[in-house]
Design an enzyme around this catalytic site. Structure first.
Site, PDB file in Angstrom:
ATOM      1  N   GLU A  51     -34.869  27.366  14.382  1.00 53.50           N
ATOM      2  CA  GLU A  51     -33.731  27.959  14.331  1.00 53.50           C
ATOM      3  C   GLU A  51     -32.836  27.177  14.024  1.00 53.50           C
ATOM      4  O   GLU A  51     -32.234  26.198  14.630  1.00 53.50           O
ATOM      5  CB  GLU A  51     -33.121  28.658  15.509  1.00 53.50           C
ATOM      6  N   SER A  52     -32.173  27.643  12.806  1.00 54.84           N
ATOM      7  CA  SER A  52     -30.708  26.670  12.181  1.00 54.84           C
ATOM      8  C   SER A  52     -30.287  26.777  12.521  1.00 54.84           C
ATOM      9  O   SER A  52     -29.197  25.148  12.023  1.00 54.84           O
ATOM     10  CB  SER A  52     -31.194  27.832  10.414  1.00 54.84           C
ATOM     11  N   CYS A  82     -39.271  28.074   6.591  1.00 55.38           N
ATOM     12  CA  CYS A  82     -38.492  29.641   7.454  1.00 55.38           C
ATOM     13  C   CYS A  82     -37.340  28.749   7.915  1.00 55.38           C
ATOM     14  O   CYS A  82     -35.968  28.522   6.705  1.00 55.38           O
ATOM     15  CB  CYS A  82     -39.250  30.184   8.557  1.00 55.38           C
ATOM     16  N   ARG A 111     -30.463  34.819   5.948  1.00 52.48           N
ATOM     17  CA  ARG A 111     -31.288  35.064   7.021  1.00 52.48           C
ATOM     18  C   ARG A 111     -31.474  35.776   7.735  1.00 52.48           C
ATOM     19  O   ARG A 111     -31.233  37.393   7.365  1.00 52.48           O
ATOM     20  CB  ARG A 111     -30.253  34.094   8.270  1.00 52.48           C
ATOM     21  N   ILE A 139     -41.556  35.321  10.498  1.00 52.40           N
ATOM     22  CA  ILE A 139     -41.277  34.884  11.858  1.00 52.40           C
ATOM     23  C   ILE A 139     -39.581  35.033  11.591  1.00 52.40           C
ATOM     24  O   ILE A 139     -39.381  34.003  11.499  1.00 52.40           O
ATOM     25  CB  ILE A 139     -41.543  34.026  12.621  1.00 52.40           C
ATOM     26  N   ARG A 140     -39.394  36.032  12.224  1.00 57.43           N
ATOM     27  CA  ARG A 140     -37.477  36.325  11.469  1.00 57.43           C
ATOM     28  C   ARG A 140     -37.114  36.144  10.340  1.00 57.43           C
ATOM     29  O   ARG A 140     -36.270  34.583  10.284  1.00 57.43           O
ATOM     30  CB  ARG A 140     -36.908  36.161  12.948  1.00 57.43           C
ATOM     31  N   HIS A 180     -44.709  30.230   8.007  1.00 57.19           N
ATOM     32  CA  HIS A 180     -44.897  28.750   8.695  1.00 57.19           C
ATOM     33  C   HIS A 180     -46.116  28.693   8.109  1.00 57.19           C
ATOM     34  O   HIS A 180     -47.290  29.102   8.340  1.00 57.19           O
ATOM     35  CB  HIS A 180     -45.187  29.586   9.753  1.00 57.19           C
ATOM     36  N   GLU A 182     -47.601  25.738   8.186  1.00 59.27           N
ATOM     37  CA  GLU A 182     -47.907  24.969   9.123  1.00 59.27           C
ATOM     38  C   GLU A 182     -48.496  25.572  10.750  1.00 59.27           C
ATOM     39  O   GLU A 182     -49.435  25.121  11.544  1.00 59.27           O
ATOM     40  CB  GLU A 182     -46.845  24.002   9.796  1.00 59.27           C
TER      41      GLU A 182
END
Ligand code: GLN
Length: 200
Positions: A51-52, A82, A111, A139-140, A180, A182
């Site tokens: 979450e940035s 992300c 975003r 994801i979002r 993502h 990873e």
């Protein structure tokens, strides 16, 4: 040329362990970075998903904001995934009030761009230089709305309502993905980044 690089993973928030594992699998030393002294020990940095807004706040609280900005401005190779992409963007759309980034990538990133209907989805993306598509988990996720002159587009969404949207970019030694890598078993993005770091 850095033959045996140490790559840090920003570790105040986000999916740190998965990145560390991927990097180790790609043959480098990987180190969680939570404080300036750890940042000073790494040759390159991964900014994970998460979450940035929280990352930005915590980076301030842990006195990492200015050291990170300095290293990025000094040309440290970095990969943002992300929320990490948002952190690397020079400009963002739909940030929360007062949200700042670290900067380094001459792009505008939006975003939560894919909207509520498709909060999270999977899509094959064609990634420049890969001989088979990459299966991307979003994801979002943000997308890249605008790229500056020195920025190469590495991947766009191949089909569906968001077709054509930019989901991976690179500007010299700095790269970012909306998705993502990873949390897949596919380590091609991490290997791409490790090659970049080795060549720096
Ligand atoms: N929506 C998140 C943000 O704004 C990013 C989501 C993610 O990293 N999976 O930071």
């Amino acid at each position: 040329m850095i033959a045996q690089p140490t790559i840090g993973v920003f570790a105040l928030q986000g999916d740190v362990r998965e990145h560390v594992r991927m990097l180790q699998g790609a043959g480098v030393t990987a180190l969680p970075v939570r404080r300036p002294s750890e940042l000073a020990r790494v040759d390159a940095l991964v900014l994970p998903g998460g979450e940035s807004t929280t990352m930005y706040k915590l980076a301030g609280i842990f006195d990492l904001l200015e050291p990170l900005r300095k290293r990025l401005a000094g040309g440290m190779p970095s990969l943002g995934t992300c929320a990490g992409m948002i952190m690397l963007a020079d400009r963002i759309e739909s940030g929360i009030e007062g949200q700042e980034t670290l900067g380094g990538l001459d792009v505008v990133v939006r975003r939560n761009a894919f909207g509520r209907q498709v909060d999270s989805f999977e899509s094959d993306v064609d990634f420049v230089g890969f001989d088979a598509p990459f299966h991307a988990l979003l994801i979002r996720a943000p997308w890249v709305e605008k790229v500056g002159e020195g920025v190469d587009v590495l991947a766009t969404v191949a089909s569906g309502p968001a077709v054509g949207r930019i989901v991976a970019v690179r500007q010299g030694l700095v790269m970012a993905t909306s998705f993502h890598p990873e949390i897949t078993r596919d380590d091609r993005i991490h290997r791409y980044f490790v090659d970049l770091v080795r060549s720096s």
